[in-house]
Design an enzyme around this catalytic site. Structure first.
Site, short mmCIF file in Angstrom:
data_model
loop_
_atom_site.label_atom_id
_atom_site.label_comp_id
_atom_site.label_asym_id
_atom_site.label_seq_id
_atom_site.Cartn_x
_atom_site.Cartn_y
_atom_site.Cartn_z
CE LYS B 104 14.90 -5.14 -0.17
NZ LYS B 104 14.34 -3.91 0.42
CE LYS B 204 8.08 -5.51 -0.73
NZ LYS B 204 9.36 -6.04 -1.02
CB THR B 261 5.69 -2.88 0.31
OG1 THR B 261 6.98 -3.20 0.79
CG2 THR B 261 5.76 -2.62 -1.17
CB SER B 267 5.56 1.14 -2.18
OG SER B 267 5.26 0.10 -3.08
CD GLU B 294 12.70 -5.94 -9.12
OE1 GLU B 294 12.28 -7.05 -9.49
OE2 GLU B 294 13.85 -5.54 -9.34
#
Lengths: 344, 344
Positions: B104, B204, B261, B267, B294
């Site tokens: 991702k 997101k 998330t 998360s 990320e």
């Protein structure tokens, strides 16, 4: 400005009265329940629902036994959904007025939204969508604005940030309500789809029950994400079939309200679901929570509407089986998880 | 079926290998990092990321130093986003294959999605959207399927229910991946918009950072609901301007992934945001969390994309100021809350 009369002094009605008074607006509140009126007069607040929050001195508590006439031109309705019809019958319907609807939910017997109940009682139903329009004013009924969105009362009363919607077919009325309520910590966006806003606000409680049940069963966060997504999709399908704008469900009265309600320990619907998921029987859980849990009657209404327009609601259908047909939560979930796989 | 080769044995790659093995699929895994390979060989699991979970005996750990050739026709990519280009350059690109992308994120320098990086490296970029199509197969490159959706690795490994997407321009390939991964507790829906799925999944994380910051500041559930709603709207606007289907963002790779998330203590993006909201400096928080977050690089990429197509991203813009310009979270929030009021 003239005082605003707030009907219904539960947690939400009281919070909105406090919010307006803090903005310098003159406000009076009335409740059908004499004990509630006494509580407000004596404690100047609601110790259980809004701990640590006091009514500003400028909020007047009306003590009449019968429904009092409004003190000004603006009426704010914040009674429980099952009490709105009764209240409206007791109010004089004449004179130009602004009606603000803060009551959430569907009327159980009729499946009407609160603005539809208002239109029904005041005899000004517009064929087609059953919602009052601007031109209702010509018949002596002022415009109707729905105030909704993710807004747990206690947080608003504590001055924590929120964003809500003022939704109306009457743009000027929506803009007026926007100005009336807006503050740095209470953002009000306007919307032209009051029916969609009311539907989203009501139906999300069914998904909050489902999310609570999933949490009670210990299913985790992935399941919650999937449940909210699929729940949003079924609410949107139903709303669109009933005439709401599909994009409304992506906004504050759809996604936003759902996220807040489904992930908050302050939500009664979520708490009830959690109890059911842990195996507590419905009656016991309801009497322990000791307050109205809108999602229970909304589940029934959602299933009636679903039959009426032929839109399948997989999640609401399973919640119905849990609430009213004694199906075990784990079994209902199993049914949901083993439906045939499809395109998203 | 031939073995599936999983490249990248972080929490998600290892979980997918375990999931496939439990379904009776023959799997081998490889990781670039020799310590990670040793961990898997010695412990048959990842004690930190996946406590209590063991690799089934049928999972083979490949120990080569150089990138090994795949053992069968199906390749599952699960390396970190910044490592995909390097990995792909080391893989033989010939022969009909199915590429499954479980990585991702966006490549920071190029803002490409992972399937665009794949297309870029394998020299088969389709003008316009940069995504490999079915006909890529004719050039010796098999179809590409993106596997994404709300899926915290530990929960999947624990057998808790999840629903994810297999997204591809090649319907047959998406259906094959659906069959390959589906189980009662792991539902796989297909989608025809891999680019939108990748964008939603990556972007997101920016909103998860924002939700974490709001939680760190103690703003409450109303703010969270509003933030997710407005965040979804800005992701959707950006995605649509870039060529993704807007409805993708309402699905599992948009709303679903965002809900999971933004509300999960598992998360890393949310945890980092929470630390920042509490006032911890970025460097300290990053080194304490000690894993790749990320959302930090995705925020940079999102702002670049936003400039490129001229779509305003109010939330991502404020997160950028917090991360890279030293703006205090409370101040950035104040900016968000005092933007001019509009229609929803």
């Amino acid at each position: 400005m003239d005082p605003i009369t707030v009907y219904g002094s539960g947690a939400w009605g009281t919070t909105l009265a406090i919010h307006l008074a803090r903005k310098g607006q003159s406000v009076c509140v009335w409740d059908k329940d004499p004990r509630q009126r006494e509580r407000l007069l004596r404690d100047r607040g609601l110790r259980n629902a809004l701990p640590g929050i006091s009514l500003p001195d400028s909020v007047e508590v009306l003590y009449e036994e019968a429904v009092p006439d409004p003190r000004g031109e603006v009426i704010l309705l914040a009674v429980p959904s099952h009490g709105l019809r009764w209240l409206l019958k007791g109010l004089p319907a004449t004179g130009p007025r602004l009606w603000i609807i803060a009551t959430k939910g569907l009327e159980e017997e009729t499946c009407l939204t609160m603005s539809q109940v208002l239109a029904d009682v005041l005899g000004d139903r517009v064929p087609g969508d059953g919602v009052l329009r601007d031109d209702g004013r010509e018949d002596g009924v002022g415009p109707v604005v729905v105030l909704a969105g993710p807004s747990l009362a206690l947080e608003v009363a504590q001055g924590k940030p929120s964003a809500v919607l003022a939704a109306s077919h009457d743009e000027a009325a929506a803009a007026l309500v926007q100005r009336l309520f807006s503050g740095e910590m209470f953002r009000v966006y306007t919307s032209g789809d009051p029916f969609g806003v009311e539907l989203g606000t009501a139906l999300k409680n069914v998904i909050a029950l489902a999310a609570g049940i999933a949490d009670g069963l210990g299913l985790g966060q992935n399941a919650r994400g999937a449940l909210l997504t699929r729940g949003l999709a079924e609410i949107r399908r139903l709303g669109q079939a009933l005439g709401a704008r599909p994009e409304t469900f992506l906004g504050l009265a759809g996604v936003g309200d759902m996220v807040t309600t489904c992930t908050s320990p302050l939500s009664r619907n979520h708490s009830l679901g959690e109890a059911l998921g842990r195996g507590e029987p419905l009656e016991g859980a309801l009497s322990r929570i000791g307050m109205v849990v809108e999602g229970v009657r909304t589940t029934r209404a959602a299933c009636t509407l679903s039959d009426r327009v032929g839109v399948e609601l997989p999640i609401a259908g399973q919640i119905y089986r849990i609430l009213f047909q004694g199906v075990r939560p784990a079994e209902a979930l199993h049914e949901l998880m083993t439906r045939p796989l499809r395109q998203e």
